[in-house]
Scaffold this active site. Structure first.
Site, PDB file in Angstrom:
ATOM      1  N   ASP A 264       0.824  -1.204   0.000  1.00 54.24           N
ATOM      2  CA  ASP A 264       0.000   0.000   0.000  1.00 54.24           C
ATOM      3  C   ASP A 264       0.866   1.265   0.000  1.00 54.24           C
ATOM      4  OD1 ASP A 264      -2.699   1.279   0.429  1.00 54.24           O
ATOM      5  OD2 ASP A 264      -1.707   1.951   2.264  1.00 54.24           O
TER       6      ASP A 264
ATOM      7  N   GLU B  52       1.194  -0.526  -5.183  1.00 50.55           N
ATOM      8  CA  GLU B  52       0.244   0.564  -5.436  1.00 50.55           C
ATOM      9  C   GLU B  52       1.080   1.842  -5.465  1.00 50.55           C
ATOM     10  OE1 GLU B  52      -3.327   3.249  -3.602  1.00 50.55           O
ATOM     11  OE2 GLU B  52      -1.795   2.339  -2.356  1.00 50.55           O
TER      12      GLU B  52
END
Length: 634
Positions: A308, A361
């Site tokens: 993330d 990401e």
């Protein structure tokens, strides 16, 4: 009573931790049921160990001693405090009491806890897994996999919001049945590591080694993963090494000093999120984080980690104004320590577990995210294509009459399609915080909304790159995602919603059955434009190819006008089977615009193709045509 006060743990065992090379830290720090030799025979209890190098004193307290204090001792030269508590056992609740350099006592949960109480309580729990896995066949196949040349359609979900109130054990039946029926190759779970604040969706972690107890015990989570594997479904887990929350009982200022985080707020705090940033240059922190990544793969058989907020790790000036950040040693904005950490974790996991998926990401154009480390890259296997997502959704939100003026939004991604190994994400981030659901993004009435979404998802499933959608998108959920209320499953039986859900099932089946749609995702040889410049008609068309000479032609019409007898070029003459028409009545389309199951291409040059034909493409619809080198498969 005399016994080994450290339960067998020595300073030698901790050398790798301090050097940053111990990647199995969960085997050394934390709590462990153990037996030691005493004067009168074996003594059972629990060994505790915690890193707090600047503490003056550390104690363990729990339900085994009436929440009284049991002093731990400092293992010489390690900064780790350890102790053996006779009579303690599995399922015991415990916390650490840490007296910092300032003399203040702080009650802390165990950073290495393998099980934790459910919020709002937060005690760590002594836990030993007894799970016996049944996915040997899956793991063996994974190690030999070629992810880039294989189909990957990912269903992203929040375990608590998919069907609220369900446990890991219940999800092992219901989720497996649903994903099998829909045909996705993988699920991606939003973080399952323990977190106190439910609306954070797990992205503010307080128990990095502890699957959340909201849905059951750690072995229950193992069972869920095992069942998914036995059904042929991979499991990707969201992992959050970029920041952690400031709860005073968790990692922050653990021994009264900035231990896991930077002391300087210009380096150690995310003001946007109200969180701390890990100190990636500290060996012990690197060992903690790399061990955590390996832990989920080793201990829970997770098939991949989606890392993330990678952009927030890569840049020292991320979301900061001039003067609010500290340049690197060369005066630049890149976080060199975070870059080294990401390279190390990717290298190590791919080495230990061939076939695992490491996914970034990453929302900027940082070069070489999926380039191998030995070639100067970060070493990820895949990167979320945030540019494709942003441009495509902007195009989707336009009224069709204006799309011709913004045609580049839907074509530009092909300019950089092979610069990284991409996953195309329509994730939870796109249907929260006022952005509206996918249904809400599309203009005009319900007929056009559903038709447009069917066209869009077929466009997405035929575009180079792997696919990811967030739960509820597959049946056209109308509200934004809300973890407290879950999905409105009842609408999936209604007109439009049910047709969209059926389309996803067929998209996944066709995708998996046709190698041209995935085999050469990362090679220009797998894609040829038919027409990418047909802005006036809001139409896109291309051919996908595989290594065996099979082809799938994909034509998408984002206009509300049907296209009849549309001339297109094709790479071969002969019969091309219509394998998808999103206007079919089975998808709640009109059923009026199609090609009667096939078209015949004649040998006559058209543009850069040796053959041509004419096709009918429905309004706000898509058609796929297949030409196979060998006998056609259903």
């Amino acid at each position: 009573m005399n016994y080994d006060q450290f339960g067998g743990l020595t300073g030698t065992d901790l050398q790798g931790f301090h050097q940053g090379g111990d990647t199995e830290l969960w085997k050394r720090l934390g709590s462990f049921v153990a037996t030691v030799d005493g004067e009168d025979g074996p003594i059972s209890g629990v060994r505790f160990a915690v890193w707090a190098p600047n503490a003056q004193q550390v104690q363990v307290t729990g339900d085994f001693n009436g929440w009284d204090a049991h002093d731990l001792a400092l293992i010489p030269g390690t900064g780790v405090w350890g102790g053996f508590v006779p009579g303690a056992g599995e399922d015991a609740l415990y916390k650490f009491r840490v007296r910092g350099v300032d003399g203040a006592w702080r009650e802390k949960v165990d950073p290495m806890a393998r099980f934790s109480e459910q919020a709002p309580t937060n005690a760590s729990i002594v836990y030993e897994s007894k799970y016996v896995w049944s996915d040997d066949e899956w793991i063996a196949r994974r190690e030999k996999s070629r992810a880039h040349a294989e189909p990957m359609s990912v269903y992203e979900l929040h375990l608590g919001g998919w069907r609220p109130g369900k446990s890991y054990l219940q999800l092992a039946d219901e989720l497996v049945e649903y994903i099998t029926w829909q045909g996705y190759t993988h699920v991606e779970l939003m973080p399952v590591a323990e977190h106190p604040y439910a609306p954070s969706w797990g992205y503010q972690v307080t128990g990095y080694f502890s699957p959340t107890s909201r849905f059951g015990k750690p072995d229950d989570f193992r069972y869920l993963v095992d069942r998914l594997h036995q059904a042929g479904i991979g499991v990707i887990l969201d992992w959050v090494p970029g920041h952690f929350p400031k709860d005073d009982w968790a990692l922050g200022r653990f021994d009264g000093t900035a231990l896991y985080e930077h002391a300087d707020p210009r380096q150690g705090e995310h003001r946007d999120w109200g969180t701390y940033i890990f100190n990636y240059g500290r060996n012990e922190v690197k060992s903690f984080l790399v061990s955590n990544a390996l832990y989920w793969i080793n201990e829970f058989h997770i098939d991949g980690l989606r890392v993330d907020a990678v952009a927030s790790m890569l840049y020292l000036d991320y979301s900061r104004e001039e003067g609010e950040w500290v340049p690197n040693e060369y005066g630049g904005r890149e976080n060199l320590e975070a870059i080294d950490f990401l390279r190390w974790v990717n290298l190590h996991l791919y080495e230990r577990h061939p076939g695992v998926l490491m996914i970034a990401e990453e929302s900027t154009s940082f070069p070489g995210v999926t380039k191998p480390v030995h070639e100067g890259g970060l070493g990820f296997g895949f990167k979320w294509n945030m540019g494709w997502m942003n441009d495509s959704l902007r195009y989707l939100e336009l009224d069709p009459v204006y799309r011709q003026y913004e045609h580049n939004l839907i074509t530009f991604a092909m300019v950089y399609a092979y610069s990284e190994n991409f996953i195309l994400p329509i994730s939870h981030d796109e249907v929260v915080h006022g952005k509206g659901s996918m249904m809400q993004k599309v203009p005009q009435d319900d007929w056009r909304k559903f038709a447009t979404l069917r066209a869009f998802y077929s466009f997405m499933w035929s575009f180079p790159g792997k696919q990811l959608i967030f739960m509820g998108s597959e049946f056209g959920s109308r509200p934004e995602f809300n973890e407290a209320t879950g999905l409105e499953w009842w609408v999936s039986d209604l007109w439009g919603h049910r047709g969209l859900q059926q389309l996803f099932r067929d998209l996944n089946a066709l995708y998996r059955a046709n190698a041209p749609l995935f085999e050469l995702d990362n090679s220009p040889e797998g894609f040829t434009w038919i027409r990418g410049d047909d802005a006036e008609r809001n139409t896109l068309s291309w051919v996908r190819h595989d290594e065996a000479g099979n082809h799938v032609a994909c034509i998408t019409n984002f206009s509300p006008e049907p296209l009849t007898d549309l001339p297109i070029g094709l790479p071969e003459a002969g019969v091309w089977e219509e394998i998808l028409n999103t206007d079919s009545a089975v998808y709640d389309g009109s059923g009026e615009f199609g090609n009667l199951g096939q078209v015949t291409a004649r040998e006559q040059p058209w543009g850069h193709f040796p053959a041509q034909t004419n096709v009918t493409v429905p309004p706000l619809g898509a058609v796929w045509l297949r030409r196979q080198a060998g006998p056609a498969t259903p």
